[in-house]
Enzyme design. Structure first.
Site, PDB file in Angstrom:
ATOM      1  N   HIS A 187      23.633   8.555  -9.503  1.00  0.00           N
ATOM      2  CA  HIS A 187      22.320   8.842 -10.109  1.00  0.00           C
ATOM      3  C   HIS A 187      22.500   9.529 -11.464  1.00  0.00           C
ATOM      4  CE1 HIS A 187      20.739   9.038  -5.737  1.00  0.00           C
ATOM      5  NE2 HIS A 187      20.168   7.983  -6.276  1.00  0.00           N
ATOM      6  N   LYS A 237      11.599   4.856   3.710  1.00  0.00           N
ATOM      7  CA  LYS A 237      12.687   4.515   4.630  1.00  0.00           C
ATOM      8  C   LYS A 237      12.741   5.447   5.842  1.00  0.00           C
ATOM      9  CE  LYS A 237      15.410   4.303   0.760  1.00  0.00           C
ATOM     10  NZ  LYS A 237      16.661   4.405   0.018  1.00  0.00           N
ATOM     11  N   ARG A 291      23.880  -1.373  -8.337  1.00  0.00           N
ATOM     12  CA  ARG A 291      25.293  -1.157  -7.993  1.00  0.00           C
ATOM     13  C   ARG A 291      25.977  -2.472  -7.654  1.00  0.00           C
ATOM     14  NH1 ARG A 291      23.687   2.980  -3.440  1.00  0.00           N
ATOM     15  NH2 ARG A 291      22.275   1.224  -3.296  1.00  0.00           N
ATOM     16  N   SER A 315      23.267   7.750  -1.408  1.00  0.00           N
ATOM     17  CA  SER A 315      22.908   9.039  -0.806  1.00  0.00           C
ATOM     18  C   SER A 315      23.154   9.011   0.697  1.00  0.00           C
ATOM     19  CB  SER A 315      21.421   9.342  -1.057  1.00  0.00           C
ATOM     20  OG  SER A 315      21.179   9.462  -2.432  1.00  0.00           O
TER      21      SER A 315
HETATM   22  O1  PNS Z   1      16.140   6.058  -4.170  1.00  0.00           O
HETATM   23  P1  PNS Z   1      15.355   4.981  -3.481  1.00  0.00           P
HETATM   24  O2  PNS Z   1      15.034   5.390  -2.073  1.00  0.00           O
HETATM   25  O3  PNS Z   1      16.018   3.641  -3.568  1.00  0.00           O
HETATM   26  O4  PNS Z   1      13.969   4.882  -4.300  1.00  0.00           O
HETATM   27  C1  PNS Z   1      12.981   4.004  -3.866  1.00  0.00           C
HETATM   28  C2  PNS Z   1      11.664   4.245  -4.642  1.00  0.00           C
HETATM   29  C3  PNS Z   1      11.255   5.687  -4.562  1.00  0.00           C
HETATM   30  C4  PNS Z   1      11.865   3.851  -6.086  1.00  0.00           C
HETATM   31  C5  PNS Z   1      10.618   3.318  -3.977  1.00  0.00           C
HETATM   32  O5  PNS Z   1      10.652   3.487  -2.595  1.00  0.00           O
HETATM   33  C6  PNS Z   1       9.195   3.600  -4.469  1.00  0.00           C
HETATM   34  O6  PNS Z   1       8.840   3.206  -5.540  1.00  0.00           O
HETATM   35  N1  PNS Z   1       8.380   4.311  -3.613  1.00  0.00           N
HETATM   36  C7  PNS Z   1       7.013   4.633  -3.913  1.00  0.00           C
HETATM   37  C8  PNS Z   1       6.037   3.751  -3.101  1.00  0.00           C
HETATM   38  C9  PNS Z   1       5.813   2.429  -3.811  1.00  0.00           C
HETATM   39  O7  PNS Z   1       5.367   2.368  -4.931  1.00  0.00           O
HETATM   40  N2  PNS Z   1       6.151   1.330  -3.106  1.00  0.00           N
HETATM   41  C10 PNS Z   1       6.085   0.001  -3.656  1.00  0.00           C
HETATM   42  C11 PNS Z   1       7.344  -0.298  -4.474  1.00  0.00           C
HETATM   43  S1  PNS Z   1       7.302  -1.906  -5.196  1.00  0.00           S
END
Ligand code: PNS
Length: 171
Positions: free
Chosen positions: A25, A49, A99, A136
């Site tokens: 990150h 998740k 990645r 993570s």
């Molecule tokens: O670090 P991560 O868990 O891969 O990040 C994922 C994240 C936070 C970018 C994604 O889950 C997100 O955007 N969450 C907010 C809810 C949302 O907008 N969902 C639709 C995404 S297209």
């Protein structure tokens, strides 16, 4: 935008769960901070998740300490849709790290969904290959089973993780 030229510094949002932040990150943050005028590192409060191991306050503190030397980086948080947050923040672009090829599949649909909801594009930075295996969730698993992750997370993160492990062992 005037005559195709930006009228102010480009504001980028780097969203994530950061549970916890890793050196992967940090590498994306440092490189994105060189590409854009302003970078908002946006922590999602409740990742879809699973419940985060680190509370919002812990994730904010770990990230703030880790990016303290980067003057155009701000740490923020959001609830709900990323698209709503980027619009409210007046962001021009979303930044994500890729990645491995398997990241691309989910990231492509997320990028298209976010653009359809907010008209904000997502730009991808290829992760440095030395962090291509770092996530993570793997870092947490290895650390809490006694493995050494010192080379994989920033020092402030290692400190908070060590405190968390000690407090969990006391229970
Ligand atoms: O670090 P991560 O868990 O891969 O990040 C994922 C994240 C936070 C970018 C994604 O889950 C997100 O955007 N969450 C907010 C809810 C949302 O907008 N969902 C639709 C995404 S297209």
């Amino acid at each position: 935008m005037k005559d195709g030229k930006p009228t102010r510094a480009t504001r980028a949002v780097y969203p994530g769960s950061f549970d916890p932040p890793t050196n992967g990150h940090l590498d994306v943050i440092e490189r994105a901070a060189r590409c854009f005028g302003e970078l908002l590192v946006a922590i999602v409060v409740n990742p879809q998740k699973r419940a985060p191991m680190f509370g919002l306050d812990e994730r904010v503190a770990m990230l703030k300490e880790s990016v303290a030397g980067l003057s155009n980086v701000r740490v923020e948080h959001f609830r709900g849709l990323l698209a709503d947050y980027v619009r409210a923040a007046g962001a021009d672009v979303i930044v994500k790290g890729l990645r491995v090829v398997s990241d691309f599949e989910s990231e492509m649909s997320a990028a298209l969904m976010n653009r359809s909801l907010s008209e904000v594009d997502t730009l991808f930075l290829m992760s440095d290959q030395k962090y291509s295996f770092v996530s993570s969730s793997l870092v947490k698993e290895v650390f809490f089973l006694g493995g050494d992750v010192a080379a994989l997370v920033p020092e402030p993160v290692l400190r908070v993780m060590t405190e968390k492990r000690t407090s969990l062992q006391r229970r």
